[in-house]
Design a protein around this motif. Sequence first.
Motif, PDB file in Angstrom:
ATOM      1  N   ASP A   9       0.835  -1.196   0.000  1.00 51.89           N
ATOM      2  CA  ASP A   9       0.000   0.000   0.000  1.00 51.89           C
ATOM      3  C   ASP A   9       0.871   1.248   0.000  1.00 51.89           C
ATOM      4  O   ASP A   9       2.099   1.184  -0.132  1.00 51.89           O
ATOM      5  CB  ASP A   9      -0.975  -0.023   1.183  1.00 51.89           C
ATOM      6  N   THR A  38       3.697  -0.043  -5.620  1.00 50.12           N
ATOM      7  CA  THR A  38       2.726   0.562  -4.704  1.00 50.12           C
ATOM      8  C   THR A  38       1.870   1.574  -5.454  1.00 50.12           C
ATOM      9  O   THR A  38       2.205   1.990  -6.564  1.00 50.12           O
ATOM     10  CB  THR A  38       3.430   1.279  -3.539  1.00 50.12           C
ATOM     11  N   LYS A  39       0.779   1.965  -4.822  1.00 52.77           N
ATOM     12  CA  LYS A  39      -0.030   3.055  -5.356  1.00 52.77           C
ATOM     13  C   LYS A  39       0.623   4.381  -4.995  1.00 52.77           C
ATOM     14  O   LYS A  39       1.170   4.528  -3.909  1.00 52.77           O
ATOM     15  CB  LYS A  39      -1.448   3.011  -4.782  1.00 52.77           C
ATOM     16  N   ASP A  61       1.470   9.997 -11.022  1.00 50.11           N
ATOM     17  CA  ASP A  61       1.101   8.604 -11.222  1.00 50.11           C
ATOM     18  C   ASP A  61       2.301   7.808 -11.731  1.00 50.11           C
ATOM     19  O   ASP A  61       3.034   8.264 -12.614  1.00 50.11           O
ATOM     20  CB  ASP A  61      -0.045   8.506 -12.223  1.00 50.11           C
ATOM     21  N   GLN A  98      -0.693  -2.426 -17.048  1.00 49.70           N
ATOM     22  CA  GLN A  98      -2.085  -2.677 -16.688  1.00 49.70           C
ATOM     23  C   GLN A  98      -2.207  -3.910 -15.808  1.00 49.70           C
ATOM     24  O   GLN A  98      -3.044  -3.957 -14.902  1.00 49.70           O
ATOM     25  CB  GLN A  98      -2.926  -2.852 -17.966  1.00 49.70           C
ATOM     26  N   ARG A 155      -1.444  -2.926 -12.300  1.00 48.58           N
ATOM     27  CA  ARG A 155      -2.559  -2.172 -11.719  1.00 48.58           C
ATOM     28  C   ARG A 155      -3.657  -3.120 -11.233  1.00 48.58           C
ATOM     29  O   ARG A 155      -4.266  -2.899 -10.182  1.00 48.58           O
ATOM     30  CB  ARG A 155      -3.125  -1.194 -12.750  1.00 48.58           C
ATOM     31  N   ILE A 156      -3.893  -4.164 -11.996  1.00 44.43           N
ATOM     32  CA  ILE A 156      -4.898  -5.155 -11.589  1.00 44.43           C
ATOM     33  C   ILE A 156      -4.459  -5.869 -10.321  1.00 44.43           C
ATOM     34  O   ILE A 156      -5.252  -6.077  -9.388  1.00 44.43           O
ATOM     35  CB  ILE A 156      -5.145  -6.162 -12.729  1.00 44.43           C
ATOM     36  N   LEU A 159      -2.517  -4.731  -8.021  1.00 47.14           N
ATOM     37  CA  LEU A 159      -2.608  -3.805  -6.886  1.00 47.14           C
ATOM     38  C   LEU A 159      -4.009  -3.825  -6.284  1.00 47.14           C
ATOM     39  O   LEU A 159      -4.181  -3.712  -5.071  1.00 47.14           O
ATOM     40  CB  LEU A 159      -2.242  -2.386  -7.323  1.00 47.14           C
ATOM     41  N   ARG A 160      -5.020  -3.985  -7.146  1.00 48.83           N
ATOM     42  CA  ARG A 160      -6.392  -4.065  -6.636  1.00 48.83           C
ATOM     43  C   ARG A 160      -6.644  -5.383  -5.916  1.00 48.83           C
ATOM     44  O   ARG A 160      -7.572  -5.490  -5.109  1.00 48.83           O
ATOM     45  CB  ARG A 160      -7.390  -3.894  -7.787  1.00 48.83           C
ATOM     46  N   LYS A 161      -5.808  -6.387  -6.191  1.00 45.21           N
ATOM     47  CA  LYS A 161      -5.945  -7.676  -5.531  1.00 45.21           C
ATOM     48  C   LYS A 161      -5.222  -7.711  -4.177  1.00 45.21           C
ATOM     49  O   LYS A 161      -5.203  -8.747  -3.513  1.00 45.21           O
ATOM     50  CB  LYS A 161      -5.376  -8.785  -6.427  1.00 45.21           C
ATOM     51  N   ARG A 162      -4.646  -6.567  -3.782  1.00 39.21           N
ATOM     52  CA  ARG A 162      -3.921  -6.517  -2.512  1.00 39.21           C
ATOM     53  C   ARG A 162      -4.839  -6.746  -1.316  1.00 39.21           C
ATOM     54  O   ARG A 162      -4.373  -7.002  -0.195  1.00 39.21           O
ATOM     55  CB  ARG A 162      -3.206  -5.168  -2.382  1.00 39.21           C
ATOM     56  N   VAL A 163      -6.137  -6.685  -1.543  1.00 37.73           N
ATOM     57  CA  VAL A 163      -7.100  -6.979  -0.478  1.00 37.73           C
ATOM     58  C   VAL A 163      -6.917  -8.397   0.048  1.00 37.73           C
ATOM     59  O   VAL A 163      -7.376  -8.725   1.144  1.00 37.73           O
ATOM     60  CB  VAL A 163      -8.539  -6.769  -1.011  1.00 37.73           C
TER      61      VAL A 163
END
Length: 214
Positions: A109, A130-131, A138, A143, A146-147, A149-153
């Motif tokens: 994060d 990281t974001k 940015d 890409q 980026r995908i 990074l959204r899966k870091r949950v």
Amino acid sequence: MELQQRVAVPMMLFLKARCLGESRGINFIDSTHIHVCHNRRIHNHKVFTGVAERGQCSLGWFYGFKLHLIINDQGEILSFYLTKGNVDDRNVKLMTSMTEQIFGKLFGDKGYVSKALAELLWGNGIQMITKPRKNMKDFNISQADRIMLRKRVLIECVNDELKNICKLQHTRHRSVNKFLMNTMGVLCAYHFFPKKPSLNIVFETNDKQLILAA
């Protein structure tokens, strides 16, 4: 309770030797806070006096420790590090120790944004992704990254299971040794979960090239 002191060292060896997974090139890093008492009772707390420290997380201030974790895409814990609550997630000694057996990409994060840390990990064959923060430009990332990074949950789900199912966090500890034994027991118990949070990623080899199929 009396036998805990005798099995502390064997349990740590078992945890390090048998309860950790292997890196597959896609790794996630995060830390979770472990508070040992309510903030209103910090000044009266005696069990962890001189050991625990005040720290800050996304939920605010707390008094206790931090458990730093790195997992792979299958939800397996690759490495862990227990620190005081005031230790920065970007601490060089901490990150160097945790990433010894890691390779590939490491997703974190905004708390892990650091040019010096990214260069250090890059020299060890690890790409830190990281974001960007709001006051930063940015990053130029693919890409696919980026995908991911959204899966870091995924690692946040692991932290949730450690706390709410394995009871990593509670305020009933009466000694530091019992706290450490509870932490090791939680990590060992998680290893034996029949189903862990994971991503549907399959690594296939085609013409000596690695293909990522999700």
